[in-house]
Design an enzyme around this catalytic site. Structure first.
Site, PDB file in Angstrom:
ATOM      1  N   GLU A  94       0.820  -1.207   0.000  1.00  0.00           N
ATOM      2  CA  GLU A  94       0.000   0.000   0.000  1.00  0.00           C
ATOM      3  C   GLU A  94       0.860   1.267   0.000  1.00  0.00           C
ATOM      4  OE1 GLU A  94      -3.122  -0.015  -0.328  1.00  0.00           O
ATOM      5  OE2 GLU A  94      -3.751   2.008   0.191  1.00  0.00           O
ATOM      6  N   ASP A  95       1.879   1.293   0.841  1.00  0.00           N
ATOM      7  CA  ASP A  95       2.585   2.549   1.099  1.00  0.00           C
ATOM      8  C   ASP A  95       4.012   2.618   0.572  1.00  0.00           C
ATOM      9  OD1 ASP A  95       0.343   3.528   2.371  1.00  0.00           O
ATOM     10  OD2 ASP A  95       0.948   2.781   4.322  1.00  0.00           O
TER      11      ASP A  95
END
Ligand code: MN
Length: 746
Positions: A94-95
């Site tokens: 996700e990051d």
């Protein structure tokens, strides 16, 4: 979603903090799962450090501390090293620029699959806070993830985010806390994880209702001393009596959690004015038998409050929670609640689904009785039976709590719950009837799909519509939801009624012209009176009735203009029109009857090209404006009609019974052609065969054939296929008969 700040490289203090936290993680893993593989956890930690390097949380902590803390929560839940590794990696896709494929290559498919699941949940928008919607989201979460560890990681993630919520902006705090109360705490509750649920609720409560939180908090503090004194006293009495009766049990007492007090006050619409509202006593025993013994003992010391006894041991809650609950009256009329349960029940109440991990891994059996009480647990047991290796069992642990439903999304993220195997048509009708009626196509996850395709959990569905587009009867063959099916049927019926009104008007007009009557000159009063004669409130219903063939146009005309058809001669010979045909085939008693599956009010007639009779296989075909033509399945025309499949309709022969219940002998005219020797007496013998069977002969015609062959055509009234075959066989047995054939056309 985690808030990520990029900052300069971590100072030594950060490194120290991370290293210490990691050590704590390893210690917990070694304690709870000594045989688990530490290497994959070490590897995941290194990967996490590398890829989150330089990222900071809002608190100023290095970002990697977050996945590390999530992993610690998972280790405390006693989850396996696969889950802990996935926890360390849960924000990586996700990051950071890391891809799911990289995770799969390094850590294996299982870890990648779990991380994917967590990432997918991150992307769902929980915008709608409607209660039902929240419930749907919870169900959806459970249904769409194929591995329950995904949900557990998501809960651990939320727990750590809630523990560190103070560092965020107030608006973010509000939104996250609200979502925690709406979605995640109930989700933990559903999974029976009492401990996680309580912490989530108490953390969120502070942000969602700061005023309420402070009020209850100060009420609790003000009463703490008095309450604790009261509870110590209860504890002492109870302890003495337990020893006296030789029952091995421990007594837990506590001031209730803030959010649970808050909920109680909300439910009962009261304020905290009695310290005893805050108190809870729990007795934890070794055996179920002791639970009931303690239950009796408590009621012998203190009087039970009527209506407050609940036996969740005999009747566990859906999430597997078991306990005996009672409220009793102490000295001075003070009430307090007591929960009684075994150590095992206590463990399940605190840890829920996660409780199944620790003993499974060790190989010792889980209480089989408990497991039979929930569908998903039953499932787990079944899988377990098929597997010899406990690790294999863990790795394939799947949940399917709501197998009858499928969870889909609008492009804006709204959850749409549909029955299993639902199609885009069901989706369209669940949005709005008009969307369903004008639906021309659908995109699922951005790609065009056929309307009959099956939707799956997590599908994002976009419906394409076109003004003026109308439902197809064919949709009924694949629409799953009753809503869609009803709406489609309703539309078709309405539409058919409109058409019937039109047909009725034309039939009436034609009949009127025959008698030189102008319908246009009739008044509304005439129409209303004629309708009333039929017991109808609305003249339009009369037209519909004529169109559907319920009433004859001629009779209706007679009601409209009394005496019209008896005093005047029709201008032309009437050819058998629609109304006559319908009357003959559909409605008049003693005639043949057809019904169309699921449709009571349809205009139905037998196709003249094949004149099907009872017992033959038939198909219906919706004509343009003439109702439903019924053909024999083997009629050559049917083959041509197949091209417009959406106009085909299932039909079947009606069950004809009269009042006494004996079958009514509806008959159908059928034409037979007989090829035979041209000899004297032949026709008489044939007629005898037919009449002896009690069959009515409508017409006979003889033709000269070739070379001493005669051709005789009979039109007879046959009841059904069996009757016709009997007649034909009887004729074939006559000496000199060469062949008997049925003619489809009359
Ligand atoms: Mn996270």
């Amino acid at each position: 979603m985690a808030t990520v700040h990029t900052a300069a490289a971590s100072p030594d203090a950060d490194k120290q903090q991370l290293a210490e936290t990691f050590e704590m993680l390893l210690t917990t893993v070694r304690q709870n799962r000594p045989s688990d593989d530490i290497a994959i956890i070490q590897q995941a930690y290194d990967f996490c450090l590398k890829h989150h390097a330089g990222q900071k949380r809002a608190s100023g902590d290095p970002f990697a501390l977050h996945p590390l803390e999530v992993a610690r929560v998972l280790a405390e839940m006693k989850l396996d090293s696969t889950a802990i590794a996935a926890g360390l990696l849960h924000d990586a896709v996700e990051d950071t620029p890391v891809t799911s494929r990289q995770i799969s290559e390094i850590f294996g498919e299982q870890v990648a699959h779990i991380v994917d699941g967590v990432t997918k949940i991150e992307k769902i928008q929980f915008a709608n806070r409607e209660d039902r919607q929240a419930e749907n989201v919870r169900k959806m979460l459970l249904a769409m993830v194929s591995d329950v560890r995904v949900v557990l990681i998501k809960l651990a993630d939320r727990l750590h985010n809630m523990r560190t919520l103070e560092h965020l902006q107030p608006e973010r705090q509000q939104a996250i806390a609200r979502e925690t109360l709406d979605i995640y705490a109930p989700l933990a509750h559903r999974l029976g994880m009492g401990k996680v649920r309580s912490e989530l609720e108490d953390l969120a409560f502070r942000y969602v209702d700061p005023v309420g939180h402070d009020q209850i908090s100060s009420a609790v503090e003000a009463n703490r001393q008095q309450g604790e004194q009261f509870l110590r006293n209860i504890d002492a009495i109870l302890h003495e009596r337990l020893v006296e009766h030789n029952i091995s049990a421990r007594v837990d007492w506590r001031i209730k959690r803030l959010y649970s007090i808050y909920q109680k006050l909300q439910r009962q619409r009261i304020t905290v004015d009695q310290v005893y509202d805050l108190l809870a006593v729990r007795v934890i025993t070794q055996t179920v038998q002791d639970c009931y013994a303690v239950f009796g003992l408590i009621h012998s010391i203190w009087r039970p409050v009527p209506g407050r006894i609940k036996d969740f041991i005999a009747m566990p809650r859906p999430n597997l929670y078991q306990s005996l609950h009672t409220t009793v009256m102490a000295e001075g009329g003070h009430q307090f609640e007591v929960q009684i349960r075994t150590e095992e029940m206590h463990r399940v109440a605190e840890e829920g689904i996660a409780a199944h991990w620790k003993y499974k891994a060790g190989g010792s059996p889980v209480n089989a009785k408990d497991e039979q009480r929930l569908a998903w647990v039953r499932q787990i047991v079944e899988w377990q039976r098929d597997m010899t290796d406990p690790n294999e069992f863990l790795s394939t642990l799947k949940i399917d709590l709501y197998p009858e439903e499928v969870y889909t999304f609008t492009p804006k993220g709204k959850v749409v719950v549909l029955p299993k195997e639902a199609t885009p048509i069901d989706f369209a009708y669940s949005i709005h009837t008009e969307v369903g009626n004008t639906c021309t196509g659908a995109k699922v996850n951005g790609r065009m799909v056929p309307l009959r395709s099956r939707l799956r959990n997590g599908d994002i569905v976009e419906i394409l519509t076109q003004n003026g587009h109308t439902p197809s009867r064919d949709w009924l063959t694949f629409a799953k939801s009753s809503r869609a099916r009803n709406k489609i049927k309703h539309w078709l019926n309405e539409h058919q009624r409109e058409r019937a009104i039109e047909i009725g008007r034309k039939l009436l007009d034609r009949e009127a012209r025959k008698y030189k009557i102008s319908i246009a000159q009739l008044t509304d009063t005439d129409h209303a009176r004629a309708a009333a004669d039929y017991g109808l409130a609305n003249p339009v219903d009369l037209l519909a009735g004529i169109g559907f063939g319920k009433f004859s146009a001629r009779q209706a005309l007679n009601r409209l203009v009394p005496g019209a058809t008896s005093t005047q001669q029709p201008e032309t010979d009437s050819t058998p029109g629609m109304s006559d045909a319908v009357k003959r085939v559909f409605f008049s008693k003693g005639s043949d009857s057809l019904t169309v599956e699921g449709q009571n009010d349809l205009l139905v007639y037998r196709a003249r090209c094949c004149n099907p009779i009872r017992g033959e296989e038939i198909v219906g075909y919706v004509t343009r404006g003439k109702g439903v033509a019924v053909h024999a399945r083997n009629c050559p025309n049917v083959q041509n009609l197949l091209y417009e499949s959406d106009r085909r309709i299932a039909v079947e022969w009606a069950h004809m019974k009269d009042e006494e219940g004996s079958p009514q002998r509806a008959t159908y005219p059928v034409k037979m052609t007989i090829y035979c020797d041209d000899r004297a007496g032949m026709l008489r013998e044939m007629t005898a065969v037919i009449s002896d069977d009690g069959t009515n002969i409508r017409a006979v015609e003889t033709k000269a054939g070739t070379e001493a062959e005669a051709i005789v055509e009979f039109v007879v009234d046959a009841y059904d296929v069996g009757h016709l075959i009997r007649l034909m066989n009887g004729l074939r047995r006559l000496p000199g008969v060469r062949d008997v054939q049925r003619q489809q056309k009359l």
